[in-house]
Design a protein around this motif. Structure first.
Motif, PDB file in Angstrom:
ATOM      1  N   ASN A   1       0.813  -1.217   0.000  1.00 19.12           N
ATOM      2  CA  ASN A   1       0.000   0.000   0.000  1.00 19.12           C
ATOM      3  C   ASN A   1       0.846   1.267   0.000  1.00 19.12           C
ATOM      4  OD1 ASN A   1      -2.447  -1.389   0.004  1.00 19.12           O
ATOM      5  ND2 ASN A   1      -2.526  -1.516   2.231  1.00 19.12           N
ATOM      6  N   TRP A   2       2.005   1.215   0.656  1.00 19.86           N
ATOM      7  CA  TRP A   2       2.822   2.425   0.723  1.00 19.86           C
ATOM      8  C   TRP A   2       3.425   2.801  -0.625  1.00 19.86           C
ATOM      9  CZ3 TRP A   2       4.176  -1.788   3.940  1.00 19.86           C
ATOM     10  CH2 TRP A   2       5.299  -2.531   3.579  1.00 19.86           C
TER      11      TRP A   2
ATOM     12  N   SER B   1       1.358   8.761  -4.945  1.00 21.79           N
ATOM     13  CA  SER B   1       0.414   9.878  -4.844  1.00 21.79           C
ATOM     14  C   SER B   1       1.109  11.113  -4.270  1.00 21.79           C
ATOM     15  CB  SER B   1      -0.778   9.489  -3.964  1.00 21.79           C
ATOM     16  OG  SER B   1      -1.495   8.421  -4.535  1.00 21.79           O
ATOM     17  N   HIS B   2       1.960  10.892  -3.307  1.00 22.50           N
ATOM     18  CA  HIS B   2       2.754  11.981  -2.739  1.00 22.50           C
ATOM     19  C   HIS B   2       3.602  12.654  -3.811  1.00 22.50           C
ATOM     20  CE1 HIS B   2       3.434  13.114   1.559  1.00 22.50           C
ATOM     21  NE2 HIS B   2       2.467  12.223   1.732  1.00 22.50           N
TER      22      HIS B   2
ATOM     23  N   ARG C   1       6.338   6.334   6.729  1.00 22.87           N
ATOM     24  CA  ARG C   1       5.213   5.482   6.316  1.00 22.87           C
ATOM     25  C   ARG C   1       5.435   4.024   6.702  1.00 22.87           C
ATOM     26  NH1 ARG C   1       1.464   2.844   5.502  1.00 22.87           N
ATOM     27  NH2 ARG C   1      -0.149   2.971   3.899  1.00 22.87           N
TER      28      ARG C   1
ATOM     29  N   PHE D   1      -1.824  11.515   5.362  1.00 21.91           N
ATOM     30  CA  PHE D   1      -1.265  11.895   4.063  1.00 21.91           C
ATOM     31  C   PHE D   1      -0.860  13.376   4.060  1.00 21.91           C
ATOM     32  CE2 PHE D   1      -1.521  13.387  -0.298  1.00 21.91           C
ATOM     33  CZ  PHE D   1      -0.854  12.394  -1.007  1.00 21.91           C
TER      34      PHE D   1
ATOM     35  N   GLU E   1       1.706   2.820  -3.590  1.00 22.78           N
ATOM     36  CA  GLU E   1       0.685   3.683  -4.184  1.00 22.78           C
ATOM     37  C   GLU E   1       0.593   5.007  -3.417  1.00 22.78           C
ATOM     38  OE1 GLU E   1      -4.118   3.604  -5.179  1.00 22.78           O
ATOM     39  OE2 GLU E   1      -3.203   1.995  -4.024  1.00 22.78           O
ATOM     40  N   TRP E   2       0.699   4.925  -2.109  1.00 21.00           N
ATOM     41  CA  TRP E   2       0.612   6.101  -1.231  1.00 21.00           C
ATOM     42  C   TRP E   2       1.722   7.094  -1.561  1.00 21.00           C
ATOM     43  CZ3 TRP E   2       2.968   8.538   3.068  1.00 21.00           C
ATOM     44  CH2 TRP E   2       2.105   9.206   3.942  1.00 21.00           C
TER      45      TRP E   2
END
Length: 607
Positions: free
Chosen positions: A370-371, A377-378, A423, A408, A373-374
């Motif tokens: 998940n991190w 996005s950042h 994260r 976020f 994709e996270w």
């Protein structure tokens, strides 16, 4: 699977007997030692291939001047056996161990490049008076060593090395700082200052009282990308490679089964194993009473699809007494709470089989965390001036209560590496200083340097860093210790080195495409899994840690702190405040509290 150990000493040293006893859980079927002059080898055997006593170790070549102790599996060993016989070598067993022994006679240490599998082994060459330690490419099998200038010791687990009275149990405080930062102790470090790990893909030579370490394998260069071609062709190529990896690993003279978590990785492995097996395979799944963490319905769906002999176990909060066992088996502080279900699924599987496949590796190879994709996005906000991002982060942090998107937004104040660390880590540097009543260097310079130089794109940096750190030093440690605690061999088909090389030659868009993680692997899953299988969800063997920490685990933590043998070490007031805030719902401190609990139990066990 087995346990190995050894000593090189100029004086008579029979401590290897104690070391072997400490590794018996890894190999309950046979324990043996041998003296080779100033070298002692020890071995504990779990019988997998060739169940006769002829396959016991330590094992010698025909002339008796080369000896091996070996832990692992050499899946393609039959490709070389007949060739070695034609060259005049004689075999007393049908094992892969003996093939390595004779390949070493022919090719020297270069023979390791022919081995396709998981392994950690030691070879003593009496004529040259040299010792080689070798660890597999990815780090599936562990190998530790100690050297003080006079005494050289190696073993599969730290606890065996510590059986020698000359080995100091002095804590490496740099490693301790890293533990509270990441939740595990990476690379060559161990929690003990004088004991080191041999890195994956490396071998060590000990000769004339000198150590030299060489790398023999690495991932493809970041510029070695597969030229973009039809996606369906790549899916077909991936299918062939993983299918071959699974098929190779079905070789066994004892029963085998599959850890089936309900995610796509283990489901693919289970489906391909069933396809290549002549009899129904056995599958094993873990569930929880809390439906948010219970993946059993998805595991059952796959089990029904492949017609497996399926077994399940529900982990309940009153069964967390296993935590004390984990502190013993993991040898050093280890903060991955999924060790609990991994232990239970191993224990359940061992009642039926001696070998089990796991689906580990898919996230690191194909972009599943998940991190990832996270952080991507950042990255889309990288054009926003840093002063503005810090201002947004400051405003977002003002409300005390949690809300969707708060994490976020508040992390916008960090640079790329700081975001990654925040994260995926546990305690921040400032929090570690509050936690420990001692001065520590809480930087992760080596980790940051690797991250920043490991790839040209953010996703390359993320996946390659996790492959080098998180995978071998958390995920694979978790599986090895939990399975070996019950004398179960765990095989990891997706981490076949040819699959790894293929995966790290793919462009980013074949790993994360839009919002779809593991893009190429999911295209493969859609071809072979049930049509109604929900591809876009994943839980894995995780636990309701936050809820448990508000109850019995929190009580266990308080008891551990009160019985902590070094009262000046931890800031108990700070830990109790973390627990209170967690119970009141002010913040989710479950991972922090779990890391402190596991450290406390480990410390009380070893000191």
């Amino acid at each position: 699977m087995c346990g190995i150990c050894g000593i090189v000493s100029n004086s008579i040293d029979v401590q290897v007997l104690k070391m072997v006893r400490e590794l018996k859980h890894r190999g309950p079927d046979n324990q043996n030692i041998v003296n080779l002059g100033n070298v002692w080898f020890g071995h504990t055997r779990l019988k997998i291939i060739d169940l006769s006593d002829n396959a016991n170790q330590p094992m010698f070549n025909e002339s008796g001047d080369i000896c091996i102790v070996y832990n692992g599996e050499f899946y393609n060993f039959m490709d070389y056996r007949n060739e070695l016989i034609e060259k005049g070598h004689t075999f007393k067993s049908n094992t892969d161990t003996e093939v390595i022994l004779h390949l070493f006679e022919e090719d020297g240490i270069e023979c390791i490049k022919k081995i396709r599998g998981m392994f950690a082994f030691a070879i003593w060459n009496k004529k040259k008076e040299e010792l080689f330690l070798v660890r597999d490419r990815v780090g599936i099998k562990p190998l530790y060593y100690y050297y003080d200038g006079k005494l050289f010791i190696f073993a599969s687990e730290l606890k065996a090395i510590l059986k020698h009275p000359n080995v100091s149990k002095e804590i490496d405080f740099d490693a301790l700082s890293v533990y509270f930062s990441l939740g595990y102790i990476p690379q060559s470090m161990s929690i003990f200052k004088k004991i080191k790990k041999l890195l994956p893909g490396h071998y060590l030579q000990f000769k004339n009282n000198n150590i030299s370490i060489e790398r023999y394998w690495s991932l493809p260069n970041i510029n070695q990308k597969i030229l973009l071609k039809d996606e369906n062709d790549l899916v077909d190529q991936l299918y062939v490679m993983i299918n071959e990896a699974v098929k190779l690993r079905l070789i066994s003279d004892v029963p085998l089964g599959i850890f089936l978590s309900g995610g796509i990785d283990s489901s693919i492995v289970a489906t391909l194993a069933a396809k290549n097996s002549n009899a129904p395979i056995k599958t094993f799944s873990i569930g929880f009473e809390d439906t948010k963490y219970n993946e059993l319905p998805y595991a059952r769906m796959v089990a029904k699809h492949i017609g497996s002999d399926h077994h399940e176990f529900i982990v309940r909060i009153n069964e967390t007494e296993v935590i004390g066992k984990l502190a013993y088996y993991y040898d050093e502080p280890f903060a991955d709470s999924s060790a609990i279900p991994t232990y239970y699924v191993s224990k359940m599987a061992r009642e039926h089989v001696t070998v089990a496949f796991s689906g580990d590796g898919g996230d690191e190879l194909f972009g599943g965390y998940n991190w990832y994709e996270w952080m991507l996005s950042h990255q889309k906000l990288k054009m926003v001036p840093s002063t503005l991002k810090k201002a947004i982060a400051g405003v977002a942090a003002i409300p005390k209560k949690s809300y969707k998107g708060k994490h976020f937004l508040t992390s916008l104040k960090y640079d790329e590496f700081e975001t990654f660390r925040e994260r995926t880590g546990i305690f921040s540097p400032s929090e570690i200083k509050k936690l420990l009543n001692c001065e520590l260097d809480v930087t992760l310079d080596f980790y940051e340097d690797y991250f920043k130089t490991s790839g040209e794109t953010l996703l390359e940096r993320l996946t390659r860093t996790d492959f080098a750190f998180y995978l071998p030093d958390d995920i694979l440690v978790k599986v090895d210790r939990a399975s070996m605690a019950v004398a179960l061999e765990a095989r990891v088909p997706i981490l076949d080195h040819k699959v790894c090389e293929f995966a790290f030659s793919l462009c980013d868009s074949l790993k994360i495409n839009g919002k779809t993680k593991k893009y190429l692997l999911k295209k493969l899953a859609r071809k072979i899994l049930p049509d109604d299988f929900p591809i876009e969800r994943k839980q894995g063997f995780s636990i309701p840690l936050s809820e448990w920490m508000k109850g019995s685990l929190g009580d266990l933590l308080i008891n551990a702190l009160r019985s902590f043998k070094n009262k000046s070490f931890l800031n108990e007031v700070y830990v109790e405040k973390l627990l209170q805030d967690h119970k009141l719902g002010k913040s989710n401190n479950a991972s922090k509290l779990w890391s402190v609990l596991m450290f406390s139990l480990w410390f009380n066990n070893y000191y």
